[in-house]
Write a protein that holds these residues in place. Structure first.
Motif, PDB file in Angstrom:
ATOM      1  N   UNK A   1       0.826  -1.198   0.000  1.00 46.40           N
ATOM      2  CA  UNK A   1       0.000   0.000   0.000  1.00 46.40           C
ATOM      3  C   UNK A   1       0.859   1.246   0.000  1.00 46.40           C
ATOM      4  N   UNK A   2       0.374   2.286  -0.676  1.00 45.22           N
ATOM      5  CA  UNK A   2       1.065   3.571  -0.700  1.00 45.22           C
ATOM      6  C   UNK A   2       0.034   4.671  -0.549  1.00 45.22           C
ATOM      7  N   UNK A   3       0.285   5.591   0.393  1.00 44.46           N
ATOM      8  CA  UNK A   3      -0.650   6.669   0.681  1.00 44.46           C
ATOM      9  C   UNK A   3       0.122   7.990   0.720  1.00 44.46           C
ATOM     10  N   UNK A   4       0.458   8.534  -0.453  1.00 42.41           N
ATOM     11  CA  UNK A   4       1.251   9.768  -0.486  1.00 42.41           C
ATOM     12  C   UNK A   4       0.620  10.920   0.280  1.00 42.41           C
ATOM     13  N   UNK A   5      -0.707  10.948   0.381  1.00 46.93           N
ATOM     14  CA  UNK A   5      -1.358  12.054   1.077  1.00 46.93           C
ATOM     15  C   UNK A   5      -0.988  12.118   2.556  1.00 46.93           C
ATOM     16  N   UNK A   6      -0.559  10.985   3.144  1.00 54.90           N
ATOM     17  CA  UNK A   6      -0.089  10.992   4.533  1.00 54.90           C
ATOM     18  C   UNK A   6       1.378  10.577   4.616  1.00 54.90           C
ATOM     19  N   UNK A   7       2.051  10.473   3.475  1.00 56.56           N
ATOM     20  CA  UNK A   7       3.477  10.136   3.453  1.00 56.56           C
ATOM     21  C   UNK A   7       3.786   8.720   3.856  1.00 56.56           C
ATOM     22  N   UNK A   8       2.821   7.791   3.667  1.00 54.90           N
ATOM     23  CA  UNK A   8       2.980   6.439   4.194  1.00 54.90           C
ATOM     24  C   UNK A   8       3.108   5.409   3.080  1.00 54.90           C
ATOM     25  N   UNK A   9       3.825   4.342   3.401  1.00 55.80           N
ATOM     26  CA  UNK A   9       3.937   3.185   2.515  1.00 55.80           C
ATOM     27  C   UNK A   9       4.056   1.939   3.370  1.00 55.80           C
ATOM     28  N   UNK A  10       3.489   0.839   2.889  1.00 54.90           N
ATOM     29  CA  UNK A  10       3.577  -0.452   3.574  1.00 54.90           C
ATOM     30  C   UNK A  10       4.182  -1.442   2.584  1.00 54.90           C
ATOM     31  N   UNK A  11       5.358  -1.952   2.928  1.00 52.89           N
ATOM     32  CA  UNK A  11       6.130  -2.798   2.019  1.00 52.89           C
ATOM     33  C   UNK A  11       6.386  -4.143   2.686  1.00 52.89           C
TER      34      UNK A  11
END
Length: 411
Positions: free
Chosen positions: A175-185
């Motif tokens: 998952x990637x959520x640029x709006x909150x600066x987050x990524x799950x790898x």
């Protein structure tokens, strides 16, 4: 142990609701933290309270300061109580350094996982936290994953772009959520620097060349990546080497300042030779060292795209990798016991680019690769506005001192 006395730290320990702190007799409690110890582990050992780290205000740099945590439970240790009398906020605190953030983020993460049909198999584990980002390890039914949150959405956007266009070169993106600066790898395997297999190392370099050749510079620029073409790199490096005050400001000894300033003619000659050789400026990982590569089910893959560039000379990535891997202080890496390591690594990279004849030029370029990173870090951190008074990231100093060493090796 260092032999130094423990740091006596005032502790701000926030209630899980983020609206109260622990006090003892009206005062903030004090905790003795041995040098090099994990402050959160000391809190658990001494007070029996599991916590999320929020901020240490320089304690890990030996600067003292108040250490801040978020309690995971609402139980107050003996002799202390929760108080609504709050301390002053940390100036410039990042979102993940503020009370209430861990619980809110965990709730948000669970919602996002549910939307993807996944659920955590246990509580996350804290990995790291500083002004640039924070990382948690998140256990899932499919295996461990890593949640990374940075200020701004650039790294998350770049990670998503790499996963979309170059999925074989990176760990699986969940998952990637640029709006909150987050990524799950998802975990991509073992850090490369602990792997003794030469094939894993050579594949890391061939795949680094794949990143450079196959990545879309337009898409990376749209995601916010800077461009460092060879001419701009040369200008920035020569400007930095000509600025004695800035070099001294990074804490370099006078002899190293003189060595760097004296290297300007050599840098100019190398820039001309690189331009004449003809390799084009292409996208770059930007921080291509063996602790940003992994060896796992997908083979050797790359992660941490925080320094990615939409354009740079390919030798900047390769030189940074080789200078890191072959530095004398890293002689204990398992792969360093292999004969001919330097030849194999350089050959793998240059072979991918179809220019094995450029081996001498690549080795000459190692100091420039280090100076390139120094110039990029200097631009980022010279006027750093962080949360630890009197401290800024020292990546510039590290790269400059490594460059001095490489210049000496060439001599």
């Amino acid at each position: 142990m260092s032999g130094l006395p423990p740091l006596s730290c005032e502790v701000v320990l926030w209630h899980p609701d983020g609206r109260r702190v622990l006090r003892r007799g009206g005062a903030l409690p004090v905790l003795d933290v041995p040098r090099g110890a994990d402050p959160a582990g000391v809190v658990l050992e001494v007070w029996g309270l599991p916590v999320w780290p929020l901020h240490d205000l320089g304690a890990r740099f030996g600067l003292g300061g108040t250490v801040q945590f978020q309690a995971r439970t609402g139980e107050a240790p003996g002799g202390m109580a929760w108080s609504p009398v709050l301390p002053e906020p940390v100036p410039g605190a990042r979102p993940w350094q503020r009370p209430g953030w861990p619980a809110r983020t965990l709730a948000w993460l669970d919602t996002e996982l549910a939307a993807c049909g996944q659920v955590r198999s246990g509580p996350p584990t804290f990995v790291s936290m500083h002004d640039l980002n924070t990382v948690w390890e998140v256990p899932l039914a499919t295996g461990p994953a890593f949640l990374k949150i940075s200020e701004g959405g650039r790294e998350a956007a770049v990670t998503a772009e790499v996963a979309r266009t170059l999925p074989d070169l990176a760990p699986p993106l969940l998952g990637s959520w640029p709006e909150v600066g987050a990524q799950l790898v998802a975990s991509g395997g073992q850090l490369l620097d602990g792997v003794p297999d030469l094939e894993a190392w050579t594949q890391a370099l061939t795949r680094l060349a794949d990143v450079q050749r196959r990545a879309d510079p337009v898409a990376l620029a749209a995601a916010g990546c800077s461009a460092w073409p060879l001419d701009r790199t040369g200008e920035a490096v020569l400007d930095l080497l000509g600025d004695a005050a800035t070099l001294r400001g990074w804490g370099l000894p006078a002899a190293e300042v003189d060595a760097l300033r004296g290297a300007r003619p050599r840098v100019r000659a190398l820039l001309r030779d690189l331009a004449a050789h003809g390799l084009p400026d292409r996208p770059a990982h930007g921080d291509a060292h063996p602790r940003n590569a992994l060896r796992g089910a997908r083979g050797s893959v790359w992660f941490d795209w925080s320094e990615a560039a939409s354009a740079a000379h390919p030798f900047m990535d390769a030189g940074w990798f080789l200078a890191f891997a072959l530095h004398p202080q890293r002689g204990g890496l398992p792969v360093r016991s292999l004969a001919g390591l330097d030849t194999a690594l350089a050959g793998a990279f240059l072979g991918s680019w179809g220019c094995p004849d450029a081996t001498p030029l690549l080795w000459r370029a190692l100091p420039l690769a280090l100076l390139h990173r120094a110039a990029a870090y200097d631009r980022q951190f010279r006027d750093w506005a962080g949360t630890v008074p009197g401290w800024r990231p020292l990546y510039t100093r590290f790269a400059l001192r490594q460059a001095v060493g490489e210049l000496g090796r060439l001599d």
